[in-house]
Every structure is written in C-alpha cells, then in structure tokens.
Motif scaffolding. Structure first.
Motif, PDB file in Angstrom:
ATOM      1  N   GLY A   1       0.757  -1.163  -0.180  1.00 56.35           N
ATOM      2  CA  GLY A   1       0.295  -0.150   0.106  1.00 56.35           C
ATOM      3  C   GLY A   1       0.856   1.166  -0.011  1.00 56.35           C
ATOM      4  N   PRO A   2       0.216   2.487  -0.280  1.00 52.84           N
ATOM      5  CA  PRO A   2       1.017   3.693  -0.158  1.00 52.84           C
ATOM      6  C   PRO A   2       1.635   3.713   1.345  1.00 52.84           C
ATOM      7  N   ARG A   3       2.945   4.334   0.975  1.00 52.89           N
ATOM      8  CA  ARG A   3       3.825   4.470   2.358  1.00 52.89           C
ATOM      9  C   ARG A   3       4.064   5.793   2.626  1.00 52.89           C
ATOM     10  N   THR A   4       3.590   6.806   1.774  1.00 54.46           N
ATOM     11  CA  THR A   4       3.731   8.317   2.035  1.00 54.46           C
ATOM     12  C   THR A   4       2.177   8.953   1.577  1.00 54.46           C
ATOM     13  N   LEU A   5       1.996  10.139   1.920  1.00 59.89           N
ATOM     14  CA  LEU A   5       0.958  10.959   1.360  1.00 59.89           C
ATOM     15  C   LEU A   5       1.272  11.089   0.171  1.00 59.89           C
ATOM     16  N   THR A   6       2.180  11.368  -0.527  1.00 65.70           N
ATOM     17  CA  THR A   6       2.219  11.663  -1.953  1.00 65.70           C
ATOM     18  C   THR A   6       2.137  10.495  -2.818  1.00 65.70           C
ATOM     19  N   GLU A   7       2.688   9.373  -2.191  1.00 67.34           N
ATOM     20  CA  GLU A   7       2.401   8.059  -2.951  1.00 67.34           C
ATOM     21  C   GLU A   7       0.790   7.666  -2.948  1.00 67.34           C
ATOM     22  N   LYS A   8       0.296   7.949  -1.704  1.00 66.58           N
ATOM     23  CA  LYS A   8      -1.290   7.812  -1.607  1.00 66.58           C
ATOM     24  C   LYS A   8      -1.941   8.653  -2.634  1.00 66.58           C
TER      25      LYS A   8
ATOM     26  N   ALA B   1      -1.460   7.276  -6.011  1.00 66.46           N
ATOM     27  CA  ALA B   1      -2.201   6.069  -6.440  1.00 66.46           C
ATOM     28  C   ALA B   1      -3.824   6.227  -6.528  1.00 66.46           C
ATOM     29  N   VAL B   2      -4.309   6.976  -5.376  1.00 68.68           N
ATOM     30  CA  VAL B   2      -5.589   7.056  -5.598  1.00 68.68           C
ATOM     31  C   VAL B   2      -6.096   7.649  -6.747  1.00 68.68           C
TER      32      VAL B   2
ATOM     33  N   GLU C   1      -5.713   5.982  -9.906  1.00 72.10           N
ATOM     34  CA  GLU C   1      -6.482   4.933 -10.122  1.00 72.10           C
ATOM     35  C   GLU C   1      -8.062   5.674 -10.775  1.00 72.10           C
TER      36      GLU C   1
ATOM     37  N   GLY D   1       5.679  14.382  -5.912  1.00 70.32           N
ATOM     38  CA  GLY D   1       6.448  13.068  -5.970  1.00 70.32           C
ATOM     39  C   GLY D   1       7.656  13.143  -6.908  1.00 70.32           C
TER      40      GLY D   1
ATOM     41  N   SER E   1       4.592   5.876   7.116  1.00 68.10           N
ATOM     42  CA  SER E   1       3.009   5.608   7.089  1.00 68.10           C
ATOM     43  C   SER E   1       2.602   4.411   6.365  1.00 68.10           C
TER      44      SER E   1
ATOM     45  N   TYR F   1      -1.223   3.751   4.800  1.00 68.12           N
ATOM     46  CA  TYR F   1      -2.522   4.283   4.317  1.00 68.12           C
ATOM     47  C   TYR F   1      -3.495   3.379   3.936  1.00 68.12           C
TER      48      TYR F   1
END
Lengths: 265, 420
Positions: A67-74, A77-78, A81, A103, B67, B69
C-alpha cells in the motif's frame, strides 16, 4: 647415396638432451599485469554486489507491491486509479498532476497534462494550466510558470463573466461563489515564482490576492511580510508579521521576521 | 630472420598488452559504474517511496519512519478513521479503523499481510481499540457490545468477557487492564475481575472515559482519564500512587459570552504550554516513560511514571507525513524503539520516533529498525563483502608468510653453499 645413419648427439651436450631449437617464451597475457587483474576483480565484485542486492530485495519481499507509504504516494495511487478508471472530473486530474509533481515524477506529470488537454473540459476550473504551473515551478522554470498562472486567471475570469451574464440562479450562484478557489492557488503560485525571480513588489500583489479570501493563512502572511521587507516596505512587513501572530501567537517565523527588521516582537 | 620471439620482443609485447588491458578495463569499469549507478537509482526509486516529510515540514521533534495508508493502492483499500495500531511480539502491526470490522495486519515495513475478522458465527463488530498480548493473542474492545474479545491469529475466539463500554485495553504476562467509560478494571488472564476501580464522574476518585491504559514491567498501571484531563498511576493491586491534572477538563464547560468555554481548573499541575487538551491513548516507552497522545493538541506528551511530572511534548498538526491530525492512540514497539500512532483524521497509521525513548536498547533496536526497512536488501551484499574481505586478508597473510619462508630458505641456501 649410402645411408647417413642415425644422427649423432653433440658430445658437448649432456646425455638425454634433445637437440631442439630454444623454447619460445610464453606469449604474454594482459592478465599478467597485476593492475589489470585487480581492476577485473573490482569489476566482477561490483556486479556481484549489485546482483546480491537485487536478490536480497527479492528474497526479503521488498519488491512486492504494498500500500501507499507516504501521503504523496497515496495521492498518486488514489487519484491515478480514478483517472485510469476514466474519470472526467477536472479536480481528480488536477489532484493527480499535483501529486505527481510533489512526488518528483515530472515526466509522468507532463504526460498526464497532455492527456488531460485531450480528454477533459477544464473551462470552469483551469486545473490543467494550474497543474502545468505547478510543474514549471517545481522544475524552476518560473517565467513559464507565471505564463501558465496567467492562463489560469484568464480562464477563471472568463468563466465568472460567463456565469454572471447567464442571469437567474446561475448569476446568483456566481455572485455568491465568486472566482473559483483555483484563482487563489494560482495567485499564490505566481507569488512564489515572482519571489524566486526577485520581483518582490509584484509578489506582494499576488500574495494580497490570495489573502483576500484566506485571511487566516499565517504562513502566507509571513511570506508576504518577507516580500514586503525585501521590497523595502518595513512598515507593511511589520503589519504582516503581527497579523500572523494574531492567529498563531509567538509564531516562530513571524518572530524571526520582526527581529529581521529590528522590531521587538 | 628467426620467427622466434626474443625476450626483448616478449617484454615489449607484454607492455603493449598490459597497457591495452588497462585501457579496456578502465573503459569497462567506467561503463559499469554508470550502469550500476543508474540501476541503483531505479532500485532506490522502487524501495524508497516519493514524498515523506520535506525540509519545511514542522514535526516538532517527531522523527517520521513511515506511514501506512491502507492495504493496497486501490481506493477501497485505504483506511478510514484509524482507531488503534498495536505491535505484536513478532513485529507485525495490527490496525483497526471505523470502516472495517477487522484487525488488519501489516509487516514492520508496512506491507499488508492479512486481516482477522473473528469467527464466522460471531464476526467482529464495530471494532474499537485493540492490543496484542505477549502471548500473541489479540484483545479487542467492542465498545457498543460491552465486551472484550480475545482472538488468536487464525480468527478463533479464545475467550471473551463482559465489561461495560470498554474503550482501552492493556495486557501483561499475568494481567489484563481494561479502561471503560466508568473507570478501569484489573483482570487475570482468564478474564476474572480482580479489582474494579472508579465510577463515572468528576470527583477525585472518579473517571470519565479511560481512553488509555498501560501496564509496566513491575505491574504498575497508568491511566489516562480523558474528559477529566488527568493522569494517574496505580500499584498492581489498584492502589493509587499519584494523580495529576494535566489540563482543563473537557467535561466542565459553561456558556460565556455566547460561547461554550471549557472552565479553568484550579489544580492543573502543568505549566502553560505543557497542558494537554484531551489525553487519549497511552503507552510506556523503552525508557519507562508514559507517552500519551493529546488528540486536540496533535502531540505526543511524555510524563514520568514516578510522579506524573511533565517531561516533554512532540508533534505538530498537519497532513504531511510526520504530522498528526486528531490522533487517537499510541503504542510502543520495544524491539524497534518506535511508536505506532493511529493518526485518525489523516486516515493513516504513522510509525514515528521521539528522543530518548530507547532506554539503553538503542543498538539492538537500531538493527531491527534497519532490517524492517529497505536497508535489509543490503544485508546479503554486505555479508558477501565481509566474506570477500576476510578471504582477501587471509590470502594476503598466507602469501606474506610464504614469501617470508621462501626468503628464509633462500638465505639459508646461500649461507650453506659458499660456492653460490
């Protein structure tokens, strides 16, 4: 001719020695050189160490998807998608572009911007030029960032005029909403670009546009104060720093700003 | 003219080949370095995620590790409001949020490993706080059902016991402590109550939502009385050792000038700037300190277990990694010397560190932290390098000994045969 008979040995040579031409010295190999050998070992060692790292990453599951590991990655990803699922919402595209820029994925951000220009109607939000402005700013191309910001402003001002001219409830809503919030974000981006270019007086104007509808943004107040200070207007700078401290008492950046202009906090 | 190479010619050829070999190897090494640097960059991009706290992110002393998520990159797999995050003895991390009736498990590097939803006939419902005992069992508070359930790794219910409105739980080798709306209870490992302390209210002996409980190695118990804004310590039998008012209590407010205002308490023992707003989850770190999460201040506050005196505060509000937004709970992984914070309104779990939390176990914890992160990919190459170094040193030592022996033998031959 009579048979000459077997050859006779040279009596001066020890028994058992065959009479042959002198042995040719072995042809030299470049690996006879110790430095060449060492360099070969180093090269081989580097390859082995790298391959071992890859194997280690595979064996320990580091390269498995997670899953995403940082806010930027999230956010990438979200939003990504949603875009791949065919979203035509400009804000989703704008979030995706912003996340890619944050990022550091500038190439991908550029590609998404081009896709967005072909795919979505952005006339009401100006997300695409705003994303472009973010990208140019991140890449240090401040002049081009300012051009993109000006495009954002033109689009949103034109959109507001159109809605106001529509009459009825659309006009009423436009009067209530005013310019799209991206206008303020664009102004802020332009302000920071102008600061980077050393155009502090112009930056103050852009900060002011942002602060008109975001009065409690203490960090931006401090930034405007800094721009005022650089532009030589210490009175305005002090006012900005003190205003910031009204929202966040003893705000360290505001205190530092006051001290920089020789004023006691 | 003879075709046989003479020694002089061989020497020239050797020099030429050697120079050519060096040039070739130099070019190969340069190309190899470039290729390896590029490949290492790509590998690093895979292992180290984009983002994280920037230089301008204010974290007020908190060191961000990573983190979590959600379970994957899919939108539906992202966390909702996280409620708790607890470490298991094997280093795995177990998370509850408001959206899922499950305990979601992650490895120490944040990779999803699976979920526990309880048994098919009695699935978990509205899971609140949870913890993992030293026995590896999960202790789950189901507040609305007035029960604490004990579940194993396969989701089988081991036991359960009724507690009115349980909101927090801590487990040691021989005790379970459950915090509730009315106070807290000390139970044995079978769930039999040994001591029940408190009732609901604002008096000195009362409680108003015990959102945080922790058990020390010596059996002492520490409690966060959230809406009374108090911290207190107890011996293993439930006798109070100390109590401190950590801020103005949220349950004492009045309308002043048309605004609901929290009243100032007279017995606050902290200095202005140290006071808490709403203490919730609580844990003990490796240095034996109480670490409590302050939901409204968005910080981790540290207190002494001796007398509840204030030690320090860490953290800042924000959405960036390393910052908090209404955190709900905190737990401590002694093996890795890091804290797991359920960063509720940021919909994530954060793994963070604060200063001086290790209490002497720094080196071992640092090694375990490194093995939990991307650096574990370097373990194999480092081992190979170490082996190569040992082999090289050994070979060099052996060569030197052999040369010395040959030198000694040669010197002996010379001294024995004067004719030579």
């Amino acid at each position: 001719m009579p048979d000459a008979g077997p050859p006779t040995l040279d009596p001066g040579r020890p028994d058992g020695d065959e009479q042959q031409p002198a042995a040719a010295p072995a042809r030299p190999s470049m690996f006879d050189d110790p430095l060449v050998r060492r360099m070969t070992f180093v090269a081989a060692g580097l390859v082995i160490v790298f391959l071992a790292t890859v194997v280690g990453a595979l064996v320990t599951g580091l390269l498995l998807p997670s899953g995403p590991r940082t806010l930027t990655e999230k956010e990438i990803a979200v939003a990504g998608e949603a875009v791949r699922a065919g979203s035509t919402d400009p804000e989703v595209w704008g979030t995706y572009i912003a996340a890619l820029v944050d990022g550091g994925q500038y190439g991908r951000a550029r590609s998404v911007i081009e896709d967005a220009r072909r795919s979505i109607d952005d006339s009401g939000t100006a997300e695409i030029p705003l994303g472009e402005a973010r990208l140019y700013s991140a890449q240090g191309q401040y002049e081009r960032a300012i051009e993109s910001v000006d495009e954002v402003k033109r689009i949103l001002e034109a959109d507001l005029e159109t809605r106001l001219a529509s009459g009825g409830r659309i006009r009423e809503a436009a009067l209530l909403d005013g310019l799209h919030p991206n206008y303020d974000i664009a102004a802020l981006l332009k302000a920071y670009a102008l600061v980077e270019l050393g155009r502090h007086e112009d930056a103050v104007d852009e900060f002011t546009i942002f602060l008109e509808r975001n009065r409690g943004a203490s960090d931006v107040l401090v930034d405007r104060g800094n721009a005022n200070r650089e532009a030589g207007d210490t009175a305005a700078a002090e006012a900005d720093y003190r205003e910031a401290m009204r929202f966040i008492p003893d705000m360290p950046q505001a205190v530092e700003g006051l001290e920089s202009i020789g004023v006691t906090p | 003219m003879s075709d046989v190479p003479t020694p002089a010619t061989v020497s020239e050829q050797s020099t030429v080949r050697s120079r050519r070999g060096r040039r070739i190897l130099a070019v190969v090494l340069v190309v190899l370095f470039i290729l390896l640097a590029f490949a290492s960059f790509l590998l690093l991009r895979l292992l180290v995620p984009p983002g994280g706290p920037g230089d301008d992110t204010e974290t007020a002393g908190v060191t961000w590790v990573r983190s979590i998520y959600g379970m994957s990159s899919a939108i539906d797999d992202q966390f909702g409001r996280t409620q708790s995050a607890a470490p298991a003895p094997d280093g795995t991390i177990w998370v509850t949020d408001v959206q899922r009736r499950a305990l979601m498990g992650f490895s120490a590097d944040g990779s999803y490993i699976g979920s526990i939803t309880g048994e098919n006939d009695i699935p978990l419902a509205v899971v609140g706080r949870a913890t993992v005992g030293p026995d590896g069992l999960f202790y789950v508070c189901e507040t609305n059902r007035d029960v604490v359930r004990v579940i194993d790794r396969d989701g089988n219910e081991v036991s359960s016991f009724g507690i009115p409105s349980p909101v927090s739980v801590a487990v040691s080798e021989d005790r379970i402590v459950v915090g509730s709306v009315n106070g807290f209870a000390i139970l044995d490992k079978e769930g039999n109550p040994l001591h029940v302390i408190g009732s609901r209210g604002q008096e000195d002996w009362q409680f108003d939502y015990v959102h945080g409980v922790a058990i020390a190695e010596n059996g002492n118990i520490y409690v966060a009385d959230s809406f009374n804004n108090r911290l207190s310590g107890y011996d293993p039998e439930g006798n109070r050792l100390w109590i401190v008012r950590t801020g103005n209590p949220s349950n004492q407010a009045d309308m002043i000038d048309g605004r609901l205002t929290v009243l100032d308490a007279e017995d606050v023992s902290l200095q202005p700037g140290e006071t808490l707003q709403l203490p919730l989850g609580l844990t003990l770190d490796g240095a034996g300190r109480i670490v409590v999460v302050d939901m409204f201040e968005n910080t981790l506050a540290v207190f002494s277990t001796e007398d509840g005196s204030f030690i320090g505060r860490y953290g800042d509000v924000g959405a960036n990694d390393g910052q908090f937004f209404y955190p709900q709970s905190v737990s401590y992984d002694a093996g890795r010397d890091w804290f797991l914070v359920a960063d509720s309104l940021n919909n994530r779990v954060q793994i963070v560190r604060i200063p001086d939390s290790a209490g002497g176990g720094d080196l071992a914890a640092a090694v375990r932290r490194a093995l939990a992160g991307p650096l574990r990919a370097c373990f194999l190459p480092l081992l190979l390098l170490l082996i190569a170094l040992v082999v090289w040193l050994s070979a060099r030592a052996a060569r030197k000994r052999r040369e010395q022996r040959e030198l000694a033998a040669s010197a002996q031959d010379l001294s024995v045969d004067p004719a030579l």
